[in-house]
Structures are given as C-alpha cells and as structure tokens.
Scaffold this motif. Sequence first.
Motif, short mmCIF file in Angstrom:
data_model
loop_
_atom_site.label_atom_id
_atom_site.label_comp_id
_atom_site.label_asym_id
_atom_site.label_seq_id
_atom_site.Cartn_x
_atom_site.Cartn_y
_atom_site.Cartn_z
N GLY A 93 37.12 8.46 115.12
CA GLY A 93 37.37 9.14 114.69
C GLY A 93 36.43 10.69 114.05
O GLY A 93 35.25 10.60 114.83
N VAL A 94 36.98 11.21 113.24
CA VAL A 94 36.17 12.70 112.97
C VAL A 94 34.18 11.99 112.36
O VAL A 94 33.56 13.24 112.95
CB VAL A 94 36.37 13.19 111.52
CG1 VAL A 94 37.06 13.83 112.07
CG2 VAL A 94 36.38 12.68 110.46
N GLU B 254 27.76 12.53 117.32
CA GLU B 254 27.60 13.01 118.61
C GLU B 254 27.16 14.25 118.74
O GLU B 254 26.43 15.26 119.70
CB GLU B 254 29.19 12.79 119.47
CG GLU B 254 29.18 11.50 120.29
CD GLU B 254 30.71 10.71 120.24
OE1 GLU B 254 31.44 10.25 119.53
OE2 GLU B 254 31.55 11.54 120.06
N ALA B 255 28.18 14.73 117.78
CA ALA B 255 27.47 16.40 117.92
C ALA B 255 26.79 17.03 117.35
O ALA B 255 26.05 17.95 116.73
CB ALA B 255 28.70 16.76 117.42
N GLY B 256 26.06 15.98 116.75
CA GLY B 256 24.70 16.13 115.75
C GLY B 256 24.81 16.70 114.76
O GLY B 256 23.83 17.35 113.96
N LEU B 257 25.86 16.86 113.76
CA LEU B 257 26.37 17.84 112.36
C LEU B 257 25.60 16.36 111.37
O LEU B 257 25.46 16.51 109.96
CB LEU B 257 27.64 18.16 113.10
CG LEU B 257 28.25 18.57 113.46
CD1 LEU B 257 29.77 18.86 113.81
CD2 LEU B 257 27.26 20.20 113.35
N LEU B 258 25.68 15.15 111.22
CA LEU B 258 25.26 14.02 110.78
C LEU B 258 24.54 13.45 111.18
O LEU B 258 25.16 12.44 112.74
CB LEU B 258 26.12 13.36 110.12
CG LEU B 258 27.70 12.85 110.65
CD1 LEU B 258 27.05 11.31 110.04
CD2 LEU B 258 28.60 13.29 109.36
N THR B 259 23.63 12.39 110.50
CA THR B 259 22.94 10.70 110.91
C THR B 259 22.77 9.97 109.73
O THR B 259 23.35 10.55 108.64
CB THR B 259 21.22 11.59 110.91
OG1 THR B 259 20.61 13.02 112.13
CG2 THR B 259 21.04 10.85 112.07
N ILE B 260 23.10 8.93 110.49
CA ILE B 260 23.36 8.02 109.27
C ILE B 260 22.53 6.91 110.33
O ILE B 260 22.32 6.03 111.58
CB ILE B 260 24.87 6.94 109.84
CG1 ILE B 260 25.85 8.11 109.30
CG2 ILE B 260 24.22 5.66 108.81
CD1 ILE B 260 26.71 7.33 109.74
N GLY C 259 31.24 22.33 110.40
CA GLY C 259 32.20 21.86 111.71
C GLY C 259 32.56 20.82 111.78
O GLY C 259 32.83 19.87 113.40
N VAL C 260 32.59 19.78 111.04
CA VAL C 260 33.00 18.28 111.06
C VAL C 260 34.76 18.36 111.03
O VAL C 260 35.08 18.07 112.30
CB VAL C 260 32.84 17.22 109.58
CG1 VAL C 260 33.51 15.91 110.16
CG2 VAL C 260 30.48 17.32 109.78
#
Length: 226
Positions: free
Chosen positions: A20-21, A27-33, A158-159
């Motif tokens: 999901g989101v 993948e879109a590089g909007l966040l890192t865990i 953007g998420v």
Amino acid sequence: MTFHVLTIFPEFFRGPFEHGVVARAIEAGLLTIRVHDLRDWTHDRHRTVDDRPFGGGEGMLLKAGPVFDAVESVWPERSEQQRVVLLSAQGRRFDQATARRLAELKELFLICGRYEGVDERVASHLADEELSIGDYVLSGGELAAAVVVDCVARLLPGVLGNEDSAIRESFGEDGLLDCPQYTRPADFRGWMVPETLLNGNHEEIRKWRKAAALEKTRRNRPDLLQ
Ligand code: 4FV
C-alpha cells in the motif's frame, strides 16, 4: 522523513511496510524506515536485553543500557527536528493531532517495549515523549510503532495520491468522525444509498455529509463533541 525503529524483533517489520501507500512512498523515496536490532547494543555472550524488576513482581523489563546506547549511537546529537518516542501503555494517547505534529519532523525514533515494559529511566532521561496507541496492553510495542509510522507517513507530502486523500476524513480539522460513505450499487439488498447523494446537488450533499458526520459522531464518539 526518516523513521528509526528499535526492537528485539526486527523481522517483525518486514510485513507491515511492504504494502500500500507506505511501500509506494518508500519506493518513491518520500520516506525511509531504518529498523535497528536492540541486541546489537549488548555486550554479553547471551546478548541480554532484559532483567528482573527491582522490588520484585512478575516478568522481566528491558534494560536501560542497550536502549540508551542504541539511540545515542544512531543520534550522537539530537536537533529539534529529531524526536525519540517510547511506545508504552503508560504513554499519552497517540491521536491524529499528534500524528500531524510528528509529520513535521525530519526524523522520528520509535522505541518498542517488550516483556513487562522498559526501565523507567528510558522514559524519564532518553525519550522526548511516551505515547500509547490505546487503553489496552499489547505483548510488545512493535504493533504500536507500525501504527504510528503508517499514520504519520500518510500525512507526508506526496504520499497520498488523490485516489486516497487525507482531505476529508475522521479527526480532521473539525475533530468529527468522517461522514458515512457509499459506493455502487445504489441499491444493495434493498438498502438504498441516501437520495441526496444521488441528486448531484453539491450544496445539498455538503450539508447532508456535515449532518451525517455529526450524527455518527454523536452516536459513536460523543466524547469528541465535548
Ligand atoms: C502499548 C500501547 C503497549 C506494554 C508492555 C508492550 C506493551 C509491553 N504500546 N501503546 N498500548 N505496550 O501496550 O503503545 O512491553
């Protein structure tokens, strides 16, 4: 935004963030865990992370040492844009307003408790805040950390694409629950979609939704109206 998660079960987080989101945002590089294994900050052969509570009592507690060492090795310094949150049943209640506040940060460090809890010196001398996702006792803080990551990630720019908007939903600016929603078929087993939603009169629809949200909030969450 970067999320750090400290846990004795790093593999736990393989599942929740691969769908999901949140997965798309990664993948879109909007966040890192970044998931950290607490045992990497132990120094004995048994990689001990827990011990018995002073004063007696059932169960074990997570020791303060490995937790402090883990956070301080990932963040030797800490800026205003970096906050450490301990997830525990004794925390302040996590809610959408808290999620909006945390979504403003550059980095968030989530500490997952296990056993009967964590040595109190973590809450009092390491964590910036202690949060609970609800008045119930989990077997560990991992599920709570996954809830916080999912909830905050959705609010990051953007998420959410337009297909899943955070514009009008529960606990928005008006603090009400979201209004009832319907999709096709208009007639399901004889249960009809409210006429107003089918007539295309946007002002009438807006008024109906406002009233229906209020009515549902009054029925399910009167506390939100106080
Ligand atoms: C919890 C909660 C929670 C307490 C003992 C894990 C458990 C065990 N965390 N919201 N409710 N944690 O029940 O965040 O260590």
